[in-house]
Scaffold this active site. Structure first.
Site, PDB file in Angstrom:
ATOM      1  N   SER A  57       0.683  -1.116   0.042  1.00 43.97           N
ATOM      2  CA  SER A  57      -0.030  -0.084  -0.067  1.00 43.97           C
ATOM      3  C   SER A  57       0.688   1.310   0.014  1.00 43.97           C
ATOM      4  O   SER A  57       0.281   2.404  -0.327  1.00 43.97           O
ATOM      5  CB  SER A  57      -0.939   0.011   1.043  1.00 43.97           C
ATOM      6  OG  SER A  57      -0.224  -0.213   2.528  1.00 43.97           O
ATOM      7  N   ASP A 113      -3.355   6.701  11.610  1.00 44.81           N
ATOM      8  CA  ASP A 113      -2.321   6.077  10.658  1.00 44.81           C
ATOM      9  C   ASP A 113      -1.046   6.511  10.638  1.00 44.81           C
ATOM     10  O   ASP A 113      -1.007   7.641   9.795  1.00 44.81           O
ATOM     11  CB  ASP A 113      -2.961   5.848   9.111  1.00 44.81           C
ATOM     12  CG  ASP A 113      -2.336   5.220   8.243  1.00 44.81           C
ATOM     13  OD1 ASP A 113      -1.218   4.857   8.387  1.00 44.81           O
ATOM     14  OD2 ASP A 113      -3.025   5.079   7.130  1.00 44.81           O
ATOM     15  N   HIS A 115       0.885   5.354   6.353  1.00 47.84           N
ATOM     16  CA  HIS A 115       0.495   6.031   5.078  1.00 47.84           C
ATOM     17  C   HIS A 115       0.687   7.502   5.045  1.00 47.84           C
ATOM     18  O   HIS A 115       0.891   8.042   6.324  1.00 47.84           O
ATOM     19  CB  HIS A 115      -0.750   5.430   4.409  1.00 47.84           C
ATOM     20  CG  HIS A 115      -0.785   4.055   4.407  1.00 47.84           C
ATOM     21  ND1 HIS A 115      -1.598   3.197   5.428  1.00 47.84           N
ATOM     22  CD2 HIS A 115      -0.313   3.320   3.515  1.00 47.84           C
ATOM     23  CE1 HIS A 115      -1.360   2.097   4.980  1.00 47.84           C
ATOM     24  NE2 HIS A 115      -0.759   1.989   3.778  1.00 47.84           N
TER      25      HIS A 115
END
Length: 413
Positions: free
Chosen positions: A143, A389, A392
């Site tokens: 990702s 998060d 990312h």
């Protein structure tokens, strides 16, 4: 002429005859010429003495071919950054759309990476599209690699009319097409590069993660015709992976735990073996993006234990900073695999070493400013850091710099 000259106030009292006028005029002309020569001589003399100052220049910065892009600092620049408006990107991922999901502090948008010994050429989206005309780029990995793919698409798409671009989703493969240029920029989900039970792009959260360490063809057949490869694979190897010898369908398959580093080394070897036999050295460029750091441990930069990237608003200023979640041994294994590949088969793989520069950007993660696919609990809402998060990145943001390096390699090196 004489009448005009004799009529000037300076000489009217002394010029009593024509001869005297001519004599004085001649003397005046000589005096003027002499003065001009003296002034010219002095000027030339002064110029000679000052000449060294004219040739003294600042030391020239190294050319791009010898520049270490990855050693430098972040400079606040609200004139040339960001490279694009993330809120206008047609293909933005909701996990990276921080402004859309309420982030108010936008300073993270305006930091530019400045190498110590050169200047990066300005990113020219049209030039990049022209470079990719009739070519296929494939980002292969996890990702974070998708984070970089979205960044590239968002940088390029403003230069393409709406009816001449599209994105197509097909399982693990996501395709961006710039029709006018016949340019394709793909992302392919393969978090471990080799085959695993985590290969479904939507349903990969399995409790016991298994990797088929010597099998890559299932993935590679999809992206083997690429002109440019951008690989990454790191975080998924840090889990407690079980190695499968044999196929998932075999009743006689054997499983074993080999340890993180050895398992990673074997996976990289399978990847390198595939490149050695399948890559056309005359037309294909291969890149490997080093590990993207996480910021889950605020104690690493002097904050309280149990905190993370949540509420951070400024980069880390300590040039020596290195996060505890970044494993230098894993980075060395990548470097060794790339070196062996070059020595054994002559295949060059360029390493985009984005780790150190990204380490400084603790404030640039998606944090809580993203779409949450699972409903948040009352406990989480009461303590936002529990669902932040810190893996990312917001876009626009840090992955734009990773793509800037890619741009320099493709257009200049």
């Amino acid at each position: 002429m004489h009448r005009k000259m004799n009529g000037t106030p300076l000489f009217c009292s002394s010029l009593n005859n024509k001869g005297m006028g001519i004599q004085l005029s001649f003397q005046l002309l000589v005096a003027i010429i002499t003065a001009v020569l003296v002034i010219t001589t002095l000027s030339m003399s002064r110029g000679i003495k000052e000449a060294p100052k004219l040739v003294e220049k600042q030391p020239q910065k190294r050319s791009l071919s010898s520049c270490n892009f990855y050693s430098g600092k972040w400079v606040f620049d609200n004139q040339s950054r960001p490279l694009y408006n993330g809120t206008n990107c047609s293909f933005m991922d909701d996990g990276m759309a921080c402004q859309k999901y309420g982030r108010k502090n936008l300073d993270y948008l305006y930091w530019k990476w400045q190498p110590n010994d050169c200047d990066l050429p300005r990113f020219n989206a049209k030039a990049m599209l022209e470079k990719l005309r009739n070519k296929r780029v494939v980002y292969v990995g996890d990702s974070l690699n998708r984070n970089q793919w979205v960044s590239m698409v968002c940088i390029l798409e403003p230069e393409i009319p709406n009816h001449l671009k599209y994105v197509h989703y097909n399982g693990s493969l996501v395709t961006f097409k710039a029709i006018e240029y016949n340019a394709t920029i793909d992302f392919y989900w393969a978090p471990l590069l080799v085959e695993s039970n985590c290969d479904d792009p939507l349903y990969h959260r399995v409790e016991e993660r298994i990797v088929r360490i010597n099998s890559i063809e299932k993935h590679a057949r999809i992206w083997q015709d690429a002109d440019v490869f951008v690989f990454n694979s790191y975080l998924w190897w840090r889990l407690n992976l079980k190695v499968l010898w044999g196929s998932f369908e075999s009743a006689n398959a054997k499983y074993e735990h080999l340890g993180m580093l050895h398992t990673y080394e074997l996976g990289l070897q399978t990847w390198a073996d595939w490149l050695e036999t399948h890559v056309d050295r005359t037309k294909t460029r291969v890149f490997f993006v080093s590990l993207a750091p996480t910021h889950n441990r605020a104690e690493d930069w002097g904050k309280a234990n149990g905190q993370n990237c949540y509420s951070e608003t400024e980069p880390i200023s300590n040039a020596e900073y290195w996060g505890s979640e970044s494993d230098p041994e894993m980075m060395r294994l990548v470097e060794v695999a790339i070196k062996k590949l070059k020595e054994k088969s002559g295949l060059k793989v360029d390493l985009l070493n984005i780790t150190q520069l990204s380490e400084y950007r603790k404030e640039a993660h998606s944090s809580i400013y993203r779409k949450h696919w699972d409903p948040l609990t009352k406990e989480q809402l009461a303590n936002p850091s529990t669902y932040a998060d810190c893996i990312h990145w917001c876009l626009s943001g840090v992955p734009d710099v990773w793509n800037h390096f890619l741009y320099v390699y493709l257009l200049y090196l």
